[in-house]
Design an enzyme around this catalytic site. Structure first.
Site, short mmCIF file in Angstrom:
data_model
loop_
_atom_site.label_atom_id
_atom_site.label_comp_id
_atom_site.label_asym_id
_atom_site.label_seq_id
_atom_site.Cartn_x
_atom_site.Cartn_y
_atom_site.Cartn_z
N ASN A 1 26.61 24.01 -7.47
CA ASN A 1 26.90 22.63 -7.07
C ASN A 1 28.41 22.53 -6.90
OD1 ASN A 1 27.34 19.90 -6.80
ND2 ASN A 1 26.51 19.33 -8.80
N VAL A 2 28.88 22.44 -5.66
CA VAL A 2 30.33 22.47 -5.41
C VAL A 2 31.03 21.23 -5.94
CG1 VAL A 2 30.11 23.98 -3.40
CG2 VAL A 2 30.10 21.49 -3.08
N ASN B 1 31.49 25.26 3.59
CA ASN B 1 30.57 24.63 4.54
C ASN B 1 29.68 23.58 3.89
OD1 ASN B 1 28.79 24.55 7.07
ND2 ASN B 1 27.34 25.22 5.49
N SER C 1 34.73 18.13 10.73
CA SER C 1 33.88 17.49 11.74
C SER C 1 34.77 16.75 12.71
CB SER C 1 32.92 16.50 11.07
OG SER C 1 32.25 15.70 12.04
N TYR D 1 31.32 9.49 5.11
CA TYR D 1 31.36 10.79 5.78
C TYR D 1 32.67 10.95 6.56
CZ TYR D 1 29.89 14.68 8.76
OH TYR D 1 29.81 15.88 9.42
N ALA D 2 33.04 9.91 7.31
CA ALA D 2 34.28 9.98 8.11
C ALA D 2 35.50 10.17 7.21
CB ALA D 2 34.43 8.71 8.95
N ALA D 3 35.56 9.43 6.12
CA ALA D 3 36.69 9.56 5.20
C ALA D 3 36.77 10.96 4.60
CB ALA D 3 36.59 8.51 4.10
N SER D 4 35.60 11.51 4.24
CA SER D 4 35.60 12.84 3.63
C SER D 4 36.06 13.90 4.61
CB SER D 4 34.20 13.17 3.10
OG SER D 4 33.26 13.37 4.14
N LYS D 5 35.64 13.80 5.86
CA LYS D 5 36.00 14.83 6.84
C LYS D 5 37.45 14.71 7.29
CE LYS D 5 32.11 17.02 6.77
NZ LYS D 5 32.04 18.38 6.20
#
Length: 258
Positions: free
Chosen positions: A61-62, A88, A141, A154-158
């Site tokens: 679990n990363v 990934n 991404s 998701y956008a913030a993480s990428k």
């Protein structure tokens, strides 16, 4: 790639990660598949071993610092070194407007997509420094470069992955360690199909209509294959990319061109 080298690929059990594992094995690396899906890791192991290279799945679990530390320690003990790291592992996160995203969903998305790469790099970089060699590829991404409504976590993480990549590259370049990010567009496969299904449910639109809109955003009018991403990762781990570092490179069929 270096002879007798070792690559860790997180999220390597399926999709992009599985294609990356096979590509790095074809180029000569032994591969450690770090994932939570033990069933699908078995399939990746079989595919890698068909290339003649060794493959070891390890449940990881990363988002857990303890898991990451134990994984890297095991790999170094077993293989002696880690030359290549591909971060990934990732999750899509919720499909909802910002005001309808729970704090738990926000934190889970960033724990996997951003904290995960940080923790893997933190543990692997000292071993790469000791060998004066390393290649790290973070899968970001195109959503880290452009808005994606109803996907704020998701956008913030990428976007964070891209900033992390650039800064880490500046920190470790003097140790002959390259750090790059690959930014896929919409990659065909089960994950993006689930996203389309959730968007259809959220908006009341037809699944095929949503998919068609996404395809038309790309200059080539199509989604990306996981092998397209794997090919670029393989190149960034090869001797041909010696002086490419700190970059975020799109594989988007022309969906994003900056």
């Amino acid at each position: 790639m270096r002879p007798e080298s070792t690559a860790i690929v997180t999220g390597g059990a399926r999709g992009i990660g599985q294609s990356i594992c096979v590509e790095l094995a074809r180029r000569g690396a032994s591969v450690v598949v770090a994932d939570l899906d033990t069933d699908e890791m078995a399939e990746t192991k079989e595919m890698v071993e068909e290339t003649g290279r060794r493959c070891e799945p390890i449940e990881t679990n990363v988002g857990s610092s303890e898991d990451v530390e134990e994984t890297v320690e095991w790999v170094v003990d077993e293989f002696g070194s880690v030359e290549y790291l591909v971060n990934n592992a990732g999750i899509a996160g919720p499909t909802a407007s910002c005001e309808n995203v729970s704090t738990d969903d926000w934190e889970q998305t960033l724990a996997v997509n951003l904290k995960g790469p940080f923790q893997m790099c933190r543990e692997v970089v000292p071993h790469m420094r000791a060998e004066s060699f390393g290649r790290i590829v973070n899968i970001a991404s195109v959503t880290g470069k452009r808005p994606l409504p109803n996907r704020t976590p998701y956008a913030a993480s990428k976007m964070g992955v891209i900033g992390f990549t650039r800064t880490l590259a500046a920190e470790v370049g003097d140790a002959n360690i390259n750090v790059n990010a690959v930014c896929p567009g919409s990659v065909d496969g089960p994950r993006i199909r689930r996203v389309f299904e959730r968007q259809a449910a959220e908006t009341g639109r037809d699944y095929e209509e949503i998919r068609g809109d996404v395809e038309r955003e790309a200059a080539r009018g199509e989604l990306v294959d996981s092998e397209d991403v794997a090919d670029l990762v393989g190149y960034l781990c090869s001797e041909h990319s010696e002086r490419i570092t700190g970059q975020d490179i799109n594989v988007s069929a022309g969906k994003v061109m900056y």
